[in-house]
Design a protein around this motif. Structure first.
Motif, PDB file in Angstrom:
ATOM      1  N   LYS A   1       0.841  -1.201   0.000  1.00  0.00           N
ATOM      2  CA  LYS A   1       0.000   0.000   0.000  1.00  0.00           C
ATOM      3  C   LYS A   1       0.882   1.259   0.000  1.00  0.00           C
ATOM      4  O   LYS A   1       0.601   2.221  -0.726  1.00  0.00           O
TER       5      LYS A   1
ATOM      6  N   LEU B   1       2.254   1.913  -3.414  1.00  0.00           N
ATOM      7  CA  LEU B   1       1.235   2.484  -4.297  1.00  0.00           C
ATOM      8  C   LEU B   1       0.995   3.959  -3.971  1.00  0.00           C
ATOM      9  O   LEU B   1       0.856   4.798  -4.870  1.00  0.00           O
ATOM     10  N   MET B   2       0.975   4.255  -2.674  1.00  0.00           N
ATOM     11  CA  MET B   2       0.785   5.656  -2.254  1.00  0.00           C
ATOM     12  C   MET B   2       1.931   6.527  -2.761  1.00  0.00           C
ATOM     13  O   MET B   2       1.730   7.654  -3.211  1.00  0.00           O
TER      14      MET B   2
ATOM     15  N   ASP C   1       1.695   7.100  -6.520  1.00  0.00           N
ATOM     16  CA  ASP C   1       0.696   8.135  -6.796  1.00  0.00           C
ATOM     17  C   ASP C   1       1.259   9.521  -6.484  1.00  0.00           C
ATOM     18  O   ASP C   1       1.138  10.458  -7.272  1.00  0.00           O
TER      19      ASP C   1
ATOM     20  N   TYR D   1      -4.136   9.512   2.462  1.00  0.00           N
ATOM     21  CA  TYR D   1      -4.185   8.637   1.284  1.00  0.00           C
ATOM     22  C   TYR D   1      -4.282   7.161   1.642  1.00  0.00           C
ATOM     23  O   TYR D   1      -4.047   6.316   0.796  1.00  0.00           O
ATOM     24  N   ASN D   2      -4.574   6.832   2.922  1.00  0.00           N
ATOM     25  CA  ASN D   2      -4.565   5.404   3.273  1.00  0.00           C
ATOM     26  C   ASN D   2      -5.929   4.731   3.101  1.00  0.00           C
ATOM     27  O   ASN D   2      -6.149   3.636   3.596  1.00  0.00           O
ATOM     28  N   LEU D   3      -6.800   5.369   2.361  1.00  0.00           N
ATOM     29  CA  LEU D   3      -8.144   4.860   2.027  1.00  0.00           C
ATOM     30  C   LEU D   3      -9.050   4.683   3.236  1.00  0.00           C
ATOM     31  O   LEU D   3     -10.070   4.007   3.159  1.00  0.00           O
TER      32      LEU D   3
ATOM     33  N   ALA E   1     -11.627   4.614  -9.222  1.00  0.00           N
ATOM     34  CA  ALA E   1     -10.597   3.599  -9.429  1.00  0.00           C
ATOM     35  C   ALA E   1     -10.850   2.870 -10.754  1.00  0.00           C
ATOM     36  O   ALA E   1      -9.912   2.651 -11.540  1.00  0.00           O
TER      37      ALA E   1
ATOM     38  N   GLY F   1      -0.762   1.311 -11.331  1.00  0.00           N
ATOM     39  CA  GLY F   1      -1.366   0.878 -10.056  1.00  0.00           C
ATOM     40  C   GLY F   1      -1.523   2.044  -9.094  1.00  0.00           C
ATOM     41  O   GLY F   1      -2.571   2.228  -8.471  1.00  0.00           O
TER      42      GLY F   1
ATOM     43  N   TYR G   1      -4.987   3.486  -7.377  1.00  0.00           N
ATOM     44  CA  TYR G   1      -5.070   3.676  -5.921  1.00  0.00           C
ATOM     45  C   TYR G   1      -5.328   5.158  -5.600  1.00  0.00           C
ATOM     46  O   TYR G   1      -6.224   5.518  -4.834  1.00  0.00           O
TER      47      TYR G   1
END
Lengths: 141, 298, 280
Positions: free
Chosen positions: A86, A89-90, A93, A124-126, B196, B254, B258
């Motif tokens: 995760k 991915l963060m 982004d 941003y950790n959903l 998403a 990806g 996200y």
């Protein structure tokens, strides 16, 4: 904008009235000057990797990241708090957002101490509960 | 000699009368001496002064000292009100409760308890107490109902029936209340899953959907460029570079999917932030439509 | 007759004493508040000064009580409130001396709050209206402190030297000024030799790493051009060498600033904890 000033105005009134709403004690203010360079550091394995990166590279190639925390700090904090996959991915982004030439255009709030765009990983950790929204006109501590 | 004696006698009588007078004056003064800056009466008047100056913590201390020796409903009410105004809701609620029975301010105290629960954002207990007979008050039932409806704008519980909610407010404010009601009921939010999925279909599209046009276009270009570099290197048999760029492309792809979901959540947080501020400013401006009690500001 | 006279005298005395008693209550209350102030119970002291003000109908203690409340807030680092109460005290001041005491206290609060330009402004205003030598010394003393907090050690030394040519604080300020490194010079030498600025400001290891990166990327860039790999040369030059060369100048500036802060902080620490004279 009008609303924003109203909030500031009301909070100023309330804060001045609040001075003595909680009992306080004497405070000794240090004469020493603050060193803005000493920002808070994370701890752990990733933090030591980051320290090495900072010591060997980042300290010598100038101040390149317009964000606070910087991309490398963001990555370390993201991995520490959300795990490797995760966090990566963060970071991916964040790095892409860093490439955006128009990122400063009415988008991020400004971090007071550093004057950079404030973009913390916990937004941003959903997890919607961990998001602390600050408007672009606003600034953070 | 007789005359002299009489003179001296008169003087003595005069002196004694004066003595009684002075002793009376002094004893009255002595009363005043006891009635010093820390007497209950002085504490009360000083406390009332502090209350008007919004120095509520100090005022509450004076009221507490006063109530140690005297019992007064208004003072206990003002003590509760002081706690309420400095955000010590539990103490406020407990003090309001002590005024519930056999006092002159039983209705005001009940409203005070509901105010304490409301400002503490303890809406669960607020709604629970509203239904219990021990806590209800005929005099302020409309105010408590209105406060109950307002509470729905500040929490995530489903909104109550619109017509009953609207009717709790005066015609003058109904347009604003209706606006807030529909803003709360149908917020202008973005779905993180949609964001998403859009980014999965075309890199960056999810970001554009959440209003981040610059970030969306950057994502599209970055991912596209990395895919091109990867393909180009494979075509020229630079397999290592090909895989390297493919890895970067996958990360960008990806990360963007996200990030699009995260971006939708931040967008929604922004919508909620603006709504909450607008609602808070509106109700603060109208003092939550609560009645004001003159006796508090005396 | 004598007996009667004594009786009268006693009565008058009792009457006078009892009528004077409320006055005594005020002074007892003032002493009580002061005791709380002296034992650092500033919040409670404010309550008692406020009580005094509330019951002091003749406003005999207005100046003193407002002044003390200001001092309490200052001790609690609530500088805005402190200045508000000092200003009220100045309105209630009975004479010029009382007013001056308040003004100097406002200056000291501004110094602590680090609003040094405001402190200087007030000092200028006091100076305009007072030519007395003793007051001028005080003005220069606090002006010196203001410059210290504004990190302007040269002007601070000048201000202290106006009081006494060998003033203790003047020497300290001169020492700081002498020890500090020039940020401009540090940056300038870094343009010629990457890493030199950092070494000059004491960061030898960091300076060496900076020099190493510049040497490496400089070599790779020049080598690429020499081998006629123009594209590689441009990429390595812009993304590598230029990045570290520019970074070297930024690091040099930062390094010099950090060193200067460390030098100033050493003296500021001494001033806060060991210096015996009046402090903001």
């Amino acid at each position: 904008m009008k609303k924003f000033f109203l909030i500031i105005f009301f909070s100023a009134i309330v804060s001045s009235a609040q001075t003595d709403w909680v009992k306080w004690n004497a405070v000794q203010v240090s004469y020493e000057m603050k060193n803005n360079n000493e920002l808070e550091q994370s701890v752990g394995f990733w933090a030591s990797l980051q320290s090495a990166y900072k010591f060997l590279i980042s300290d010598h190639d100038g101040d390149n990241c317009p964000f606070y925390p910087s991309c490398s700090q963001f990555y370390v904090e993201a991995v520490n708090n959300s795990g490797f996959v995760k966090g990566t991915l963060m970071f991916a982004d964040r790095f892409t957002r860093d490439l955006n030439f128009f990122k400063g255009w009415k988008h991020y709030p400004v971090h007071c101490k550093t004057g950079k765009f404030f973009d913390p990983p916990y937004n941003y950790n959903l997890n919607p509960r961990s998001i602390q929204f600050l408007s672009a006109e606003n600034s953070s501590e | 000699m007789i005359i002299k004696r009489t003179k001296s006698h008169i003087a003595e009588i005069f002196c004694n009368v004066l003595c009684v007078f002075v002793i009376t004056v002094v004893s009255v003064n002595a009363q005043k001496l006891n009635d010093d800056f820390f007497s209950p009466k002085s504490r009360l008047s000083f406390g009332n002064y502090l209350f008007l100056e919004k120095d509520y913590l100090r005022a509450s201390n004076e009221y507490k000292e006063f109530l140690k020796t005297d019992n007064n409903d208004t003072v206990r009410f003002k003590l509760s009100e002081s706690f309420l105004r400095i955000g010590r809701y539990e103490e406020a609620a407990n003090n309001f409760k002590s005024l519930f029975f056999s006092t002159s301010l039983t209705d005001e105290a009940r409203l005070g308890l509901f105010k304490s629960l409301f400002f503490e954002k303890n809406f669960v207990r607020f709604r629970q107490y509203r239904l219990e007979e021990n806590y209800t008050t005929e005099k302020f039932s409309h105010d408590i109902d209105r406060l109950n409806y307002i509470s729905y704008f500040f929490d995530s519980e489903p909104l109550p029936d619109s017509s009953r909610l609207f009717s709790a407010f005066a015609d003058l404010n109904r347009a604003d209340i209706k606006k807030f009601y529909y803003m709360k009921k149908n917020p202008d939010t973005k779905n993180p899953v949609t964001a998403a999925l859009l980014s999965a279909a075309i890199p960056g599209l999810g970001k554009i959907y959440t209003g981040e046009i610059g970030d969306g276009i950057t994502s599209l270009i970055t991912t596209g460029l990395l895919v091109f570099l990867s393909a180009n290197n494979f075509r020229h048999d630079h397999n290592f570079r090909g895989w390297l760029f493919a890895g970067f492309a996958a990360l960008a792809y990806g990360g963007n999917i996200y990030g699009s979901a995260a971006s939708a959540q931040i967008y929604n947080a922004g919508v909620k932030f603006n709504f909450d501020n607008e609602v808070k400013l509106f109700f603060e401006k109208h003092n939550y439509f609560l009645p004001e009690f003159d006796f508090v500001n005396r | 007759m004598k007996k009667l006279f004594y009786k009268y005298f006693l009565l008058i005395e009792i009457f006078v004493v009892s009528s004077l008693f409320p006055q005594d209550r005020l002074s007892i209350q003032f002493d009580y508040a002061n005791k709380l102030f002296q034992t650092s119970q500033y919040f409670d002291a404010i309550t008692e000064y406020k009580r005094l003000l509330f019951f002091d109908e003749a406003k005999k203690y207005s100046y003193k009580a407002y002044f003390q409340i200001g001092k309490c807030y200052k001790a609690g680092a609530k500088f805005d409130e402190a200045i508000k109460y000092f200003s009220t005290a100045s309105i209630n001041a009975a004479n010029e001396n009382e007013k001056l005491s308040v003004y100097f206290e406002i200056v000291r609060t501004n110094i602590s709050r680090r609003t040094t330009s405001r402190a200087l402004q007030i000092l200028d205003e006091i100076e305009k209206e007072n030519t007395n030598t003793f007051i001028r010394d005080s003005i220069n003393y606090w002006r010196g402190w203001t410059y210290i907090f504004a990190d302007d050690w040269k002007n601070a030394a000048d201000a202290f030297s106006k009081i006494k040519s060998d003033h203790e604080l003047k020497k300290l300020c001169e020492q700081v000024e002498k020890e500090k490194v020039s940020v401009t010079f540090t940056k300038a030498i870094s343009y010629f030799l990457p890493g030199a600025g950092e070494v000059y400001s004491g960061n030898i290891l960091s300076g060496s790493i900076t020099f190493g990166w510049n040497l490496l990327f400089g070599y790779l860039t020049i080598n690429s051009f020499a081998e006629e790999r123009i594209f590689d040369g441009m990429v390595i030059g812009s993304l590598g060498w230029l990045r570290f060369y520019r970074g070297n100048i930024q690091s040099a500036e930062e390094s010099a600033k950090q060193k200067n802060i460390a030098i100033a902080n050493k003296i500021l620490k001494y001033l806060q904890y060991e210096y015996k004279g009046a402090k903001p």
